[in-house]
Design a protein around this motif. Structure first.
Motif, PDB file in Angstrom:
ATOM      1  N   ALA A 269       2.511   3.113  -9.002  1.00  0.00           N
ATOM      2  CA  ALA A 269       3.066   2.024  -8.193  1.00  0.00           C
ATOM      3  C   ALA A 269       4.559   2.244  -7.968  1.00  0.00           C
ATOM      4  CB  ALA A 269       2.814   0.688  -8.882  1.00  0.00           C
ATOM      5  N   ALA A 270       5.262   2.685  -9.013  1.00  0.00           N
ATOM      6  CA  ALA A 270       6.692   2.964  -8.865  1.00  0.00           C
ATOM      7  C   ALA A 270       6.923   4.133  -7.918  1.00  0.00           C
ATOM      8  CB  ALA A 270       7.306   3.256 -10.234  1.00  0.00           C
ATOM      9  N   TYR A 271       6.072   5.145  -8.020  1.00  0.00           N
ATOM     10  CA  TYR A 271       6.176   6.297  -7.115  1.00  0.00           C
ATOM     11  C   TYR A 271       5.934   5.856  -5.669  1.00  0.00           C
ATOM     12  CZ  TYR A 271       4.989  10.757  -4.895  1.00  0.00           C
ATOM     13  OH  TYR A 271       4.937  11.836  -4.043  1.00  0.00           O
ATOM     14  N   ARG A 312      -3.094  -1.100   5.884  1.00  0.00           N
ATOM     15  CA  ARG A 312      -2.568  -2.208   6.681  1.00  0.00           C
ATOM     16  C   ARG A 312      -1.047  -2.146   6.750  1.00  0.00           C
ATOM     17  NH1 ARG A 312      -6.275  -7.122   4.104  1.00  0.00           N
ATOM     18  NH2 ARG A 312      -8.307  -6.299   4.807  1.00  0.00           N
ATOM     19  N   PRO A 313      -0.487  -2.562   7.869  1.00  0.00           N
ATOM     20  CA  PRO A 313       0.979  -2.593   7.977  1.00  0.00           C
ATOM     21  C   PRO A 313       1.595  -3.430   6.862  1.00  0.00           C
ATOM     22  CG  PRO A 313      -0.032  -2.948  10.126  1.00  0.00           C
ATOM     23  CD  PRO A 313      -1.148  -2.998   9.123  1.00  0.00           C
ATOM     24  N   GLY A 314       2.628  -2.902   6.251  1.00  0.00           N
ATOM     25  CA  GLY A 314       3.327  -3.642   5.215  1.00  0.00           C
ATOM     26  C   GLY A 314       2.704  -3.579   3.838  1.00  0.00           C
ATOM     27  N   ALA A 315       1.599  -2.826   3.684  1.00  0.00           N
ATOM     28  CA  ALA A 315       0.960  -2.719   2.367  1.00  0.00           C
ATOM     29  C   ALA A 315       1.948  -2.157   1.357  1.00  0.00           C
ATOM     30  CB  ALA A 315      -0.279  -1.842   2.461  1.00  0.00           C
ATOM     31  N   GLY A 316       2.005  -2.789   0.185  1.00  0.00           N
ATOM     32  CA  GLY A 316       2.967  -2.380  -0.829  1.00  0.00           C
ATOM     33  C   GLY A 316       2.302  -1.962  -2.127  1.00  0.00           C
ATOM     34  N   PRO A 317       3.080  -1.491  -3.076  1.00  0.00           N
ATOM     35  CA  PRO A 317       2.533  -0.950  -4.327  1.00  0.00           C
ATOM     36  C   PRO A 317       1.806  -1.978  -5.183  1.00  0.00           C
ATOM     37  CG  PRO A 317       4.933  -1.131  -4.442  1.00  0.00           C
ATOM     38  CD  PRO A 317       4.552  -1.373  -3.022  1.00  0.00           C
ATOM     39  N   GLU A 318       2.048  -3.278  -4.947  1.00  0.00           N
ATOM     40  CA  GLU A 318       1.331  -4.302  -5.701  1.00  0.00           C
ATOM     41  C   GLU A 318      -0.179  -4.208  -5.495  1.00  0.00           C
ATOM     42  OE1 GLU A 318       2.391  -5.901  -1.683  1.00  0.00           O
ATOM     43  OE2 GLU A 318       3.526  -4.905  -3.281  1.00  0.00           O
ATOM     44  N   LEU A 319      -0.585  -3.552  -4.412  1.00  0.00           N
ATOM     45  CA  LEU A 319      -2.015  -3.389  -4.149  1.00  0.00           C
ATOM     46  C   LEU A 319      -2.696  -2.572  -5.249  1.00  0.00           C
ATOM     47  CD1 LEU A 319      -4.060  -4.135  -1.903  1.00  0.00           C
ATOM     48  CD2 LEU A 319      -3.725  -1.837  -0.995  1.00  0.00           C
ATOM     49  N   LEU A 320      -1.973  -1.648  -5.853  1.00  0.00           N
ATOM     50  CA  LEU A 320      -2.545  -0.881  -6.960  1.00  0.00           C
ATOM     51  C   LEU A 320      -2.894  -1.787  -8.131  1.00  0.00           C
ATOM     52  CD1 LEU A 320      -0.346   2.325  -6.832  1.00  0.00           C
ATOM     53  CD2 LEU A 320      -2.846   2.291  -6.844  1.00  0.00           C
ATOM     54  N   PHE A 321      -2.038  -2.762  -8.420  1.00  0.00           N
ATOM     55  CA  PHE A 321      -2.324  -3.696  -9.497  1.00  0.00           C
ATOM     56  C   PHE A 321      -3.540  -4.552  -9.162  1.00  0.00           C
ATOM     57  CE2 PHE A 321       2.448  -3.302  -9.847  1.00  0.00           C
ATOM     58  CZ  PHE A 321       2.417  -2.448 -10.941  1.00  0.00           C
TER      59      PHE A 321
END
Length: 344
Positions: A269-271, A312-321
């Motif tokens: 997620a950090a990467y 999706r546009p704007g998808a961020g690393p929180e999706l991994l969690f």
């Protein structure tokens, strides 16, 4: 290429170069699963290195070491120039592709086509060796089309050794350049591990590694001994959990008390956050991770979330969690691991 401890050769486990798959994000992910495996880039054509965006083509994270660059081409001077350019990036090995059967390499007269021209392969490798401060290796097939694998592989190997190459990776199948697609060439020509073993017997002082058909770490371990190294391709990519046992099983490191999936997710997620901050997209990272947790409860939902939402546009690393929350790790590990991730 060949690691030694106390003067004794040690086996090598490698993840194969795979076009469109083993990019820098894939390699960074795989490195979190194994600290010791040799990771390969996708094949990069020498002309692209010379004329293209070098940072995009050759750049990698220092965490990826040990990492090898695979080059494609058939012009000794261009390959030498590509090697000199790559030298500034600090790869641990430079490898020449003499095994890819795709239409692209056939039209460029390199890859598996070069099995028919061992003298030219020797010239290419000699030029690369001369230009390189790091080891140069070759990856080939046992033959192509109607070639006799006994003669074809020996001639290629002899040319490589004469050029100064001390390590040969062999995909233990023929490549049929006429009549089979690249995908079919990965499965239809029969495997011939014995042919690779005979090459090792003939060249006892040369590293000989085996590639082809190794779907699990167990498969790979079973083939070590008669050869010096094993290389997994799609098995490692499609079920990356197979890489978790490499350091202990192949390299003899202490196994520990279980793999920390929570730390893995936090690291990735950090990467991904850094990659997005530099203009990248989440899916460029997570597409390599969908095979994680194969066989575990929740794996299907993990794949679904990453496949559908990461693009999706704007998808961020929180999706991994979010995706990790769907996974039920065995022996009660899931809840504790998920709590650790949320606290990270």
């Amino acid at each position: 290429m060949i690691s030694t401890e106390g003067g004794t050769p040690r086996p090598v486990f490698a993840v194969a170069p795979m076009i469109d798959w083993t990019d820098r994000h894939c390699r960074y992910f795989h490195r979190q699963l194994t600290g010791r495996a040799l990771l390969y880039t996708e094949m990069v054509v020498a002309d692209a290195v010379i004329h293209g965006d070098r940072e995009r083509l050759l750049g990698f994270d220092p965490a990826e070491h040990p990492v090898a660059l695979q080059l494609g081409g058939s012009d000794p001077q261009k390959l030498a120039e590509a090697v000199r350019i790559a030298g500034a990036f600090g790869y641990d090995e430079i490898n020449l592709n003499v095994g890819c059967p795709s239409d692209r390499v056939q039209s460029g007269a390199f890859g598996a086509c070069l099995m028919r021209e061992p003298a030219l392969v020797g010239e290419c490798l000699a030029a690369m060796v001369e230009a390189s401060a790091t080891p140069v290796t070759v990856k080939c097939r046992i033959g192509v089309d109607e070639q006799d694998p006994e003669e074809a592989l020996d001639r290629l190997a002899d040319a490589a050794v004469a050029a100064g190459v001390r390590a040969i990776w062999v995909h233990a199948r023929k490549a049929w350049l006429q009549g089979l697609s690249p995908k079919e060439n990965r499965t239809i020509p029969p495997l011939d591990y014995d042919r690779v073993r005979r090459l090792k017997q003939r060249l006892p002082d040369v590293f000989v590694g085996l590639n082809g058909g190794l779907a699990t770490l167990t498969d790979a371990v079973e083939e070590l001994g008669p050869v010096d190294g094993v290389m997994m391709g799609r098995g490692a990519y499609q079920t990356p959990d197979e890489l978790i046992g490499v350091d202990s099983t192949i390299y003899g490191e202490a196994a520990g008390n279980g793999f920390d999936y929570a730390a893995l997710i936090a690291t990735m997620a950090a990467y991904a956050e850094r990659h997005i901050a530099n203009g990248g997209r989440l899916a460029q990272v997570t597409r390599h991770m969908t095979g994680l947790f194969t066989g575990r409860s929740g794996a299907r939902r993990w794949r679904q979330i990453l496949s559908e939402k990461a693009t999706r546009p704007g998808a961020g690393p929180e999706l991994l969690f979010e995706a990790f929350e769907a996974v039920d790790l065995s022996a009660g590990e899931g809840a504790a691991a998920n709590r650790a991730v949320q606290a990270a």
